[in-house]
Design a protein around this motif. Structure first.
Motif, short mmCIF file in Angstrom:
data_model
loop_
_atom_site.label_atom_id
_atom_site.label_comp_id
_atom_site.label_asym_id
_atom_site.label_seq_id
_atom_site.Cartn_x
_atom_site.Cartn_y
_atom_site.Cartn_z
N MET A 1 20.16 -11.58 -36.74
CA MET A 1 20.34 -10.32 -36.12
C MET A 1 18.96 -10.09 -35.62
SD MET A 1 22.99 -7.78 -37.74
CE MET A 1 22.02 -7.66 -39.24
N CYS A 2 18.07 -10.00 -36.53
CA CYS A 2 16.80 -9.41 -36.09
C CYS A 2 15.87 -10.12 -34.73
CB CYS A 2 15.94 -9.46 -37.22
SG CYS A 2 16.45 -8.95 -38.79
N PHE A 5 17.01 -8.65 -31.24
CA PHE A 5 16.34 -7.59 -30.73
C PHE A 5 14.81 -7.73 -30.72
CE2 PHE A 5 20.19 -6.64 -32.92
CZ PHE A 5 20.85 -5.97 -32.01
N TYR A 62 21.51 -7.44 -46.72
CA TYR A 62 21.78 -7.62 -45.42
C TYR A 62 22.10 -8.99 -45.00
CZ TYR A 62 18.55 -3.30 -44.33
OH TYR A 62 17.84 -2.13 -44.24
N ARG A 97 26.42 -4.00 -36.27
CA ARG A 97 25.09 -4.13 -36.77
C ARG A 97 24.90 -3.10 -37.72
NH1 ARG A 97 20.45 -2.21 -36.42
NH2 ARG A 97 21.08 -0.94 -34.66
N CYS A 101 22.40 -2.79 -41.45
CA CYS A 101 21.18 -2.59 -41.82
C CYS A 101 20.65 -1.13 -40.98
CB CYS A 101 20.38 -3.64 -41.07
SG CYS A 101 20.93 -3.93 -39.39
N CYS A 104 17.17 0.04 -42.17
CA CYS A 104 16.14 -1.13 -42.13
C CYS A 104 14.97 -0.01 -41.25
CB CYS A 104 16.57 -2.10 -41.16
SG CYS A 104 14.97 -3.11 -40.50
N TRP A 106 13.00 -1.00 -38.95
CA TRP A 106 13.02 -1.14 -37.47
C TRP A 106 14.16 -1.00 -36.69
CZ3 TRP A 106 8.13 -2.45 -36.49
CH2 TRP A 106 7.50 -3.13 -37.37
N GLU A 107 15.06 -0.04 -37.47
CA GLU A 107 16.39 0.28 -36.90
C GLU A 107 16.30 1.01 -35.53
OE1 GLU A 107 19.67 0.42 -37.07
OE2 GLU A 107 19.91 2.19 -35.90
N CYS A 110 16.06 -1.66 -32.95
CA CYS A 110 17.36 -2.45 -32.64
C CYS A 110 18.21 -1.46 -31.93
CB CYS A 110 17.47 -2.96 -33.91
SG CYS A 110 16.37 -4.12 -34.31
S1 SF4 Z 1 17.47 -2.98 -38.00
FE1 SF4 Z 1 16.18 -4.37 -39.33
S2 SF4 Z 1 17.53 -5.69 -40.23
FE2 SF4 Z 1 18.53 -4.70 -38.61
S3 SF4 Z 1 18.48 -6.11 -36.85
FE3 SF4 Z 1 16.91 -4.75 -36.77
S4 SF4 Z 1 15.05 -5.70 -37.60
FE4 SF4 Z 1 16.98 -6.68 -38.32
#
Ligand code: SF4
Length: 119
Positions: A1-2, A5, A62, A97, A101, A104, A106-107, A110
């Motif tokens: 997933m990460c 993005f 995750y 998604r 997560c 996270c 980094w949300e 993403c």
């Molecule tokens: S929010 Fe974090 S765990 Fe989710 S896809 Fe983005 S980087 Fe990956």
């Protein structure tokens, strides 16, 4: 997933450079083993101390959720493109998604990239 993005930001310059290299390497569609523990992407992460992730519990949850939603088993071998397709089909294209997560760090990135349609 990460990786879907990734825009060149990460935990450190070394980590970010390595993540970019992994992303490039995956373009050749190698066979991969899906893991719910530290993997090759984690190798250069500053949060990996003596083989242990400082956020192991969160990351593992995750990973396990992604595998479950893609109907995959831990340590299963699969081609990169097939794995990518399963993640896209079962999670990303359905807007699921955040169910995995949301907490996270980094949300924000993403989420923004999802809203811009840039994954
Ligand atoms: S929010 Fe974090 S765990 Fe989710 S896809 Fe983005 S980087 Fe990956």
């Amino acid at each position: 997933m990460c990786l879907s993005f990734f825009e060149g930001k990460g935990y450190s310059d070394t980590f970010t450079r390595h993540m970019g290299q992994v992303q490039k390497m995956l373009e050749a569609n190698p066979g991969i083993t899906v893991a719910a523990q530290s993997d090759m992407i984690c190798e250069k992460c500053p949060n990996l101390k003596e083989g242990q992730c400082l956020s192991a519990g969160k990351v593992r949850s995750y990973d396990k959720e992604v595998l479950a939603r893609c109907n995959l088993q831990e340590n299963q071998e699969i081609s990169w493109k097939e794995f990518h397709r399963l993640v896209e089909e079962n999670i990303l294209s359905k807007g699921k998604r955040k169910e995995i997560c949301r907490d996270c760090q980094w949300e924000e990135i993403c989420s923004r990239r999802e809203n811009q349609g840039k994954k």
